[in-house]
Design an enzyme around this catalytic site. Sequence first.
Site, PDB file in Angstrom:
ATOM      1  N   HIS A 159       1.143  -1.245   0.110  1.00 13.03           N
ATOM      2  CA  HIS A 159      -0.160   0.211  -0.249  1.00 13.03           C
ATOM      3  C   HIS A 159       0.633   1.867   0.356  1.00 13.03           C
ATOM      4  O   HIS A 159       1.612   1.643   0.690  1.00 13.03           O
ATOM      5  CB  HIS A 159      -1.021  -0.192   1.690  1.00 13.03           C
ATOM      6  CG  HIS A 159      -1.840   1.044   1.165  1.00 13.03           C
ATOM      7  ND1 HIS A 159      -2.928   0.947   0.437  1.00 13.03           N
ATOM      8  CD2 HIS A 159      -2.151   2.071   1.654  1.00 13.03           C
ATOM      9  CE1 HIS A 159      -3.829   2.275   0.594  1.00 13.03           C
ATOM     10  NE2 HIS A 159      -3.012   3.071   1.035  1.00 13.03           N
ATOM     11  N   HIS A 184      -5.131   5.095  10.050  1.00  7.53           N
ATOM     12  CA  HIS A 184      -4.163   5.850  10.450  1.00  7.53           C
ATOM     13  C   HIS A 184      -4.426   7.254  11.184  1.00  7.53           C
ATOM     14  O   HIS A 184      -5.438   8.311  11.318  1.00  7.53           O
ATOM     15  CB  HIS A 184      -3.271   6.885   9.422  1.00  7.53           C
ATOM     16  CG  HIS A 184      -4.431   6.526   7.668  1.00  7.53           C
ATOM     17  ND1 HIS A 184      -4.908   5.757   7.178  1.00  7.53           N
ATOM     18  CD2 HIS A 184      -4.416   8.227   7.705  1.00  7.53           C
ATOM     19  CE1 HIS A 184      -5.704   6.627   6.701  1.00  7.53           C
ATOM     20  NE2 HIS A 184      -5.870   8.157   6.744  1.00  7.53           N
ATOM     21  N   ASP A 219      -6.323  18.027   9.185  1.00  5.08           N
ATOM     22  CA  ASP A 219      -8.613  17.418   8.959  1.00  5.08           C
ATOM     23  C   ASP A 219      -7.805  17.125   7.726  1.00  5.08           C
ATOM     24  O   ASP A 219      -7.427  17.339   7.204  1.00  5.08           O
ATOM     25  CB  ASP A 219      -9.191  18.902   8.923  1.00  5.08           C
ATOM     26  CG  ASP A 219      -9.161  19.358  10.652  1.00  5.08           C
ATOM     27  OD1 ASP A 219      -9.178  18.535  11.625  1.00  5.08           O
ATOM     28  OD2 ASP A 219     -10.642  19.502  10.777  1.00  5.08           O
ATOM     29  N   HIS A 260      -8.299   6.579  12.198  1.00  5.87           N
ATOM     30  CA  HIS A 260      -9.829   7.543  11.002  1.00  5.87           C
ATOM     31  C   HIS A 260      -9.461   6.197  10.311  1.00  5.87           C
ATOM     32  O   HIS A 260      -7.997   5.533  10.444  1.00  5.87           O
ATOM     33  CB  HIS A 260     -10.071   7.816   9.899  1.00  5.87           C
ATOM     34  CG  HIS A 260      -9.345   8.705   9.644  1.00  5.87           C
ATOM     35  ND1 HIS A 260      -8.113   9.514   9.048  1.00  5.87           N
ATOM     36  CD2 HIS A 260      -9.594   8.282   8.341  1.00  5.87           C
ATOM     37  CE1 HIS A 260      -7.842   9.959   8.282  1.00  5.87           C
ATOM     38  NE2 HIS A 260      -8.747   8.884   7.661  1.00  5.87           N
TER      39      HIS A 260
HETATM   40 FE   FE2 Z   1      -7.399   9.121   5.881  1.00  2.00          FE
END
Ligand code: FE2
Length: 386
Positions: A263, A300, A306, A336
């Site tokens: 990834h 992560h 934000d 999240h």
């Molecule tokens: Fe993200």
Amino acid sequence: MPFYHKLGEIPHKRHTIFRKSNGELYYEQLFGTIGFDGMSTNMYHVHRPTQVKNILGKKDVAPRVSIKNNIQSYRLHGFKIKPEHDYLDSRKPVLTNSDCTIILAAPKESTASYFYKNADADEMIFIHRGSGKLRSHLGNLDFKYGDYLIIPRGTIYKIDFDTEDNRLFIVESHRPIYTPKRYRNWFGQLLEHAPFCERDIRRPYELETNDEKGSFLMKIKKQNELFDMEYATHPFDVVGYDGFNYPYALSIHDFEPITGRVHQPPPVHQTFETDAFVVCSFVPRLYDYHPQAIPAPYNHSNIDSDEVLYYVDGDFMSRNDIDAGHISLHPAGIPHGPHPGAAERSIGKEKTDELAVMVDTFKPLQLTEEAMAIADDSYYQSWLED
Ligand SMILES: [Fe+2]
């Protein structure tokens, strides 16, 4: 834009005599940013560009903040923003801080009766739906689905839409918007490993030179107010210009994805930068090709930025409940990650057709009243296991 462009007629030397066919001088104007240190363009007007007839009034267009300090993840249903006839009225700020404002808009009509200038901010307009022509004093650009339009602050423009069905994702930036510095060499040329190059960047190609006097309405956005100014000459009266400061277009479909055996982190998707936020393009691509790879992202912590994702098209790999036009806001301070089941589901998949635009801001974003009207309040609990 850090490469040279010339359109129309200009004299051989800067700041020298340049006459019209009737013997009068053209009126030279340097159009730059960051004082005289940033990018600039040198242009030649048929008439003095300073002929203000009247200041007619002003209107407060400041974002109406509803949630000032936020630590909750949100999903916004962007297509619930209602279409409106006028371009400026249709622009609804949803997220904002002192560096930038993120706006959703569904304008139905072209800007016929006025010219518009954002004096405070560069604008990035992503065309989700619609097509047409961006017209400016520095020339015209055609646009269609998937285009980013980058409009430097101070550009006087109009937008002609081909139909009434338009959906725009807009970022107003108080910091100049550039291509990423790490993809440019010391001359500013985009490097071989950059995901796009100068060939993908469309510059204004058609200059409108109007030799007209009369009454011309210009709406100028400055310090969150919209001023109505009446000018005595047509704002599109440039006969020629050259320089580095002009609007341009880049299609998300021309962004070449960078992939790997495992990834790849979000910076491989980066398309634009400012010193206050970055913009990334998630485009259709082959998945990671290590035999044990998990293509979905890992959890992560964007602990100090934000993260705003605007979903454009395709099946987004990390979530089960996202549609075109949705925005997810994952605020700084908490981790999240993929929706339950998304990591498992991604194993063995070879490619994705997702298309999305991400804006990561370094200062926290505030949610506006328009955002709360289209917000899904329980989204933040969507990672709970049964
Ligand atoms: Fe993200």
